[in-house]
Scaffold this active site. Structure first.
Site, PDB file in Angstrom:
ATOM      1  N   GLU A 260      -6.834  -3.094  -8.581  1.00 41.42           N
ATOM      2  CA  GLU A 260      -6.370  -4.437  -8.257  1.00 41.42           C
ATOM      3  C   GLU A 260      -7.083  -5.531  -9.041  1.00 41.42           C
ATOM      4  O   GLU A 260      -6.748  -6.719  -8.916  1.00 41.42           O
ATOM      5  CB  GLU A 260      -6.512  -4.690  -6.747  1.00 41.42           C
ATOM      6  CG  GLU A 260      -5.578  -3.868  -5.895  1.00 41.42           C
ATOM      7  CD  GLU A 260      -6.026  -2.415  -5.684  1.00 41.42           C
ATOM      8  OE1 GLU A 260      -5.171  -1.557  -5.402  1.00 41.42           O
ATOM      9  OE2 GLU A 260      -7.242  -2.138  -5.816  1.00 41.42           O
TER      10      GLU A 260
ATOM     11  N   HIS B 198      -7.658  10.915 -11.278  1.00 43.38           N
ATOM     12  CA  HIS B 198      -7.381   9.526 -10.890  1.00 43.38           C
ATOM     13  C   HIS B 198      -8.187   8.535 -11.712  1.00 43.38           C
ATOM     14  O   HIS B 198      -7.709   7.450 -12.041  1.00 43.38           O
ATOM     15  CB  HIS B 198      -7.667   9.306  -9.391  1.00 43.38           C
ATOM     16  CG  HIS B 198      -9.108   9.067  -9.088  1.00 43.38           C
ATOM     17  ND1 HIS B 198     -10.052  10.080  -9.060  1.00 43.38           N
ATOM     18  CD2 HIS B 198      -9.769   7.913  -8.837  1.00 43.38           C
ATOM     19  CE1 HIS B 198     -11.234   9.556  -8.794  1.00 43.38           C
ATOM     20  NE2 HIS B 198     -11.101   8.248  -8.640  1.00 43.38           N
TER      21      HIS B 198
END
Length: 158
Positions: A67, A97
């Site tokens: 984010e 990831h």
């Protein structure tokens, strides 16, 4: 960049511009907060040390490193914001990831800087282990937050 040959917190301030009237945004990931708070303090203290005013440094938190990009855009879109510093930590885990997150954040931060024509600094610690992250948050390799703040000041000199 931290290597065995260079510490993140070593720099030469001789060419720094006057930043007393500049406004800085810090976008800080809450994931690995015990580390990102140290990175943020390093960036904040470095900006203050070189003339920034505390009231001209804005800190916004985002949930995780992914984010950071949108958080940076929220700050960078304001004309009065001179530079944005993005701080987060991604530690390699059992899955890939970390590759996806790091790549997305690097691309996103680059795009935000280009879109708004201002420094948007990549202060993402990307390590294989938690110990390596601590080494880059004031440990043996210095503080990535300091390095990011220095980069912002240097880029404002162009």
């Amino acid at each position: 960049m931290a290597t065995s040959l260079q510490n993140l917190s070593d720099y030469d301030a001789a060419t720094f511009i006057d930043i007393s009237g500049k406004r800085f945004g810090l976008v800080v990931s809450e994931w690995n907060r015990e580390i990102t708070d140290i990175l943020s303090a390093g960036a904040f203290d470095t900006l203050i040390k070189h003339g920034a005013k505390a009231e001209n440094i804005y800190r916004n938190s985002v949930p995780g490193s992914f984010e950071l990009t949108l958080g940076a855009q929220f700050l960078a879109q304001h004309d009065e914001m001179d530079a944005v510093i993005c701080l987060g930590v991604v530690i390699q885990g059992e899955t890939k990831h970390d590759d996806y997150i790091c790549h997305a954040v690097a691309q996103g931060i680059t795009q935000v800087g280009l879109k708004f024509n201002k420094p948007v600094i990549f202060g993402l610690v990307t390590t294989n282990t938690l110990e390596q992250a601590w080494d880059r948050a004031g440990g043996k390799h210095g503080n990535k937050g300091v390095e990011a703040a220095v980069a912002a000041i240097q880029m404002l000199g162009f």
